[in-house]
Design an enzyme around this catalytic site. Structure first.
Site, mmCIF file in Angstrom:
data_model
loop_
_atom_site.group_PDB
_atom_site.id
_atom_site.type_symbol
_atom_site.label_atom_id
_atom_site.label_comp_id
_atom_site.label_asym_id
_atom_site.label_seq_id
_atom_site.Cartn_x
_atom_site.Cartn_y
_atom_site.Cartn_z
ATOM 1 N N ASP A 185 0.827 -1.201 0.000
ATOM 2 C CA ASP A 185 0.000 0.000 0.000
ATOM 3 C C ASP A 185 0.870 1.264 0.000
ATOM 4 O OD1 ASP A 185 -2.815 0.940 0.364
ATOM 5 O OD2 ASP A 185 -1.991 1.861 2.171
ATOM 6 N N GLU B 85 14.483 -15.366 0.724
ATOM 7 C CA GLU B 85 14.816 -16.442 1.671
ATOM 8 C C GLU B 85 13.803 -17.576 1.576
ATOM 9 O OE1 GLU B 85 14.682 -14.668 5.537
ATOM 10 O OE2 GLU B 85 16.094 -13.091 4.970
HETATM 11 C C1 GLC Z 1 -4.205 3.032 -0.652
HETATM 12 C C2 GLC Z 1 -5.433 2.164 -0.557
HETATM 13 C C3 GLC Z 1 -6.580 3.028 -0.151
HETATM 14 C C4 GLC Z 1 -6.286 3.625 1.193
HETATM 15 C C5 GLC Z 1 -4.962 4.394 1.174
HETATM 16 C C6 GLC Z 1 -4.482 4.690 2.551
HETATM 17 O O1 GLC Z 1 -4.299 3.941 -1.662
HETATM 18 O O2 GLC Z 1 -5.651 1.506 -1.767
HETATM 19 O O3 GLC Z 1 -7.786 2.337 -0.123
HETATM 20 O O4 GLC Z 1 -7.300 4.494 1.582
HETATM 21 O O5 GLC Z 1 -3.947 3.634 0.571
HETATM 22 O O6 GLC Z 1 -4.029 3.509 3.156
#
Ligand code: GLC
Length: 586
Positions: free
Chosen positions: A239, A301
């Site tokens: 993310d 790993e």
């Molecule tokens: C990313 C995720 C989104 C979230 C953001 C903050 O873009 O896809 O859904 O709100 O990160 O974590």
């Protein structure tokens, strides 16, 4: 390479021609010669809250996913990616993690996760899980410890705590804005009640940014990766991979007008970074690549070609490809492709740019049209004029999509995408042709964007509505109680999986056909050769023994020779109707 193509009908007003030629584009190289699964996989995004609800509380869960995995096997995908199910106060639908090593009770238990993973593996489905390393939840023990610790303490060093500006420190440390609206800083109150320092949150106030200049943070995440790798996951979706490292000193930043796709017609909630200096001091910083090299080594790993897929809203593709150099991540989402309008020139260019950029670093290109952050493509492609989709859609949005046109184009767009070499991502429900839900009542909305902008931006709830499994029964088979954390539209019965499964013309049947032919003909591992001469508003290419032709123009196009393998809409004799894509056996 030049390949002649013959037309079975005389060229008409369109410029299909018996002397049409194909031009070659750079094929992707696989220097190792190995075929790791992620180079060609079709990966289906499961959004756990909205997939299937085993306990009937209105929110989907892990047992629900396990029970419905066979449907994904039938669909024909290779892997699933699960959006976060870890412990979380759910202020941003789980992208605010309070414990990276446990399952939120809303979704089940670690045992439920293990059962889901084992079932997926028995079915031959790989599983990648979402890792949220840019920020934690404000409920995470690390952040609570930071709040309870003194200024300048080690615990505060794990996050971005800064003194405020102004005489009393009551102004934010810089001018950065949160992606969800409002300032990116929140001031804390000290234990004795006096106003304290400020902390950075690029997203919601409940999502404090971690400080990746602190080696302690690196060490924690190595452990978290190993925790899930030891359980047997096949990889991670990372993310906000482009946001983890910030420019030292946290300088002020004012985006140029073309940056920041929070306005205008863009479909994303996250600003693209521009390739032009100075660029945002919190997006796409070079230092981030060191982290991915470190994680690459952790994954190495383990056996089984574990993979990292970065969520990096970075353009152009050449810059994005830096995230998938041989010693970094394996994949990164191709958001430039997702953002490309339904336009032949633009598609031609983004496909070329992607294959070239990813090919240069020996990585597969990925392709994606929908996810849980953007307006569903069956709706997005139904807009004929600019619309404020980046803000999400709602009852007061001044433009309405043409739903029939949107679905028709979405089917054509997916038929084109699934013929491209590389790996593709699908988002749950797109195989049913689900549209964005526009008419959600204000009272149902949950996206922090909606709250942080006082309703000015609708946000992303419209693409997150629980999906329909059966035409009859409570909540269309999402569960047995009828509870649903977001209301489902009345007209979704006809889009239910059990209805579509018996209709050969349905979007589900189309997806099943595309996926099985893609697999049988090894299109993911193929190479792309453009086919020219079918007109300016046609996208046509050859991949292995398949010729793919998409008609984005205003008139039907005569088809060249070849047996029809699959078509996104019924053909008119040997004519390809507008907004239709066909695969021909060559
Ligand atoms: C990313 C995720 C989104 C979230 C953001 C903050 O873009 O896809 O859904 O709100 O990160 O974590």
């Amino acid at each position: 390479m030049t390949t002649p193509i013959t037309s079975s009908t005389a060229p008409s007003s369109t410029d299909a021609s018996s002397s049409a030629t194909a031009t070659s584009t750079a094929a992707q190289s696989h220097p190792s010669g190995e075929k790791e699964w992620w180079r060609t996989a079709v990966i289906y995004q499961v959004y756990p809250r909205s997939f299937a609800d085993g306990n009937g509380d209105g929110v989907g869960d892990l047992p629900g996913i396990t029970a419905h995995l066979p449907a994904l096997r039938t669909l024909g995908v290779d892997a699933i990616w699960l959006s976060p199910f870890m412990t979380s106060p759910q202020r941003d639908a789980g992208y605010d993690v309070a414990d990276y090593r446990d399952v939120d009770p809303l979704f089940g238990t670690l045992d439920d996760f293990d059962r889901m993973l084992a079932t997926a593996h028995e079915l031959g489905l790989r599983v990648i899980v979402d890792l949220v390393p840019n920020h934690t939840s404000s409920e995470h023990a690390w952040f609570k410890a930071a709040l309870a610790s003194a200024e300048g303490s080690e615990a505060r060093e794990h996050y971005y705590f800064r003194d405020g500006k102004g005489e009393n420190g009551d102004l934010p440390p810089n001018n950065w804005e949160s992606v969800f609206g409002g300032p990116a800083w929140t001031r804390i109150t000290n234990p004795d009640g006096t106003p304290g320092q400020w902390y950075l949150h690029l997203f919601d106030t409940s999502q404090p940014d971690l400080n990746w200049a602190d080696q302690w943070v690196w060490e924690q995440f190595r452990g978290i990766l190993r925790f899930w790798l030891d359980r047997g996951v096949d990889g991670f979706r990372i993310d906000v991979a482009h946001g983890m490292v910030k420019v030292a000193g946290l300088p002020d930043y004012t985006p140029a007008e073309h940056e920041g796709s929070l306005s205008g017609a863009s479909v994303t909630l996250e600003p693209d970074i521009s390739d032009e200096p100075p660029g945002a001091p919190f997006w796409g910083q070079e230092g981030g690549h060191e982290i991915f090299r470190d994680w690459h080594n952790v994954l190495a790993e383990y056996d089984g070609d574990r993979a990292l897929c970065g969520e990096a809203w970075v353009s152009p593709p050449a810059k994005l490809a830096r995230y998938v150099r041989p010693d970094e991540m394996q994949q990164t989402f191709n958001f430039s492709y997702l953002e490309t309008p339904w336009n032949a020139d633009a598609l031609h260019k983004v496909i070329d740019d992607s294959l070239e950029a990813f090919g240069e670093v020996g990585a597969p290109s990925t392709w994606v049209l929908s996810n849980h952050d953007v307006v569903r493509h069956a709706t997005r492609l139904g807009f004929s004029e600019e619309s404020p989709q980046g803000h999400g859609l709602g009852p007061k949005t001044p433009f309405r999509p043409d739903a029939v046109l949107g679905l028709r184009r979405a089917r054509a767009a997916t038929t084109l995408m699934l013929a491209l070499p590389g790996s593709a991502y699908l988002y749950q429900g797109e195989e049913l042709g689900l549209p964005e839900v526009i008419d959600l009542p204000d009272s149902a909305r949950q996206d922090p964007t909606w709250f942080r902008t006082n309703g000015e931006r609708y946000g992303r709830d419209g693409c997150r509505v629980p999906i329909p499994w059966t035409a009859d029964g409570p909540s269309y088979g999402f569960n047995e109680t009828g509870a649903s954390w977001l209301p489902q539209p009345a007209e979704w019965a006809k889009l239910a999986r059990d209805v579509e499964a018996t209709d050969p013309q349905s979007t589900l049947s189309l997806y099943e056909r595309l996926l099985s032919e893609r697999e049988a003909r090894s299109l993911g591992a193929g190479t792309l050769d453009w086919v020219d001469g079918l007109g300016d508003e046609v996208v046509a290419f050859r991949n292995g023994d398949v010729t793919v032709i998409a008609n984005l123009g205003q008139a039907s196009v005569p088809l060249p020779d070849g047996d029809v393998i699959v078509s996104s809409e019924p053909l008119e004799g040997r004519e390809l109707p507008v907004d239709t894509t066909v695969w021909l056996a060559f």
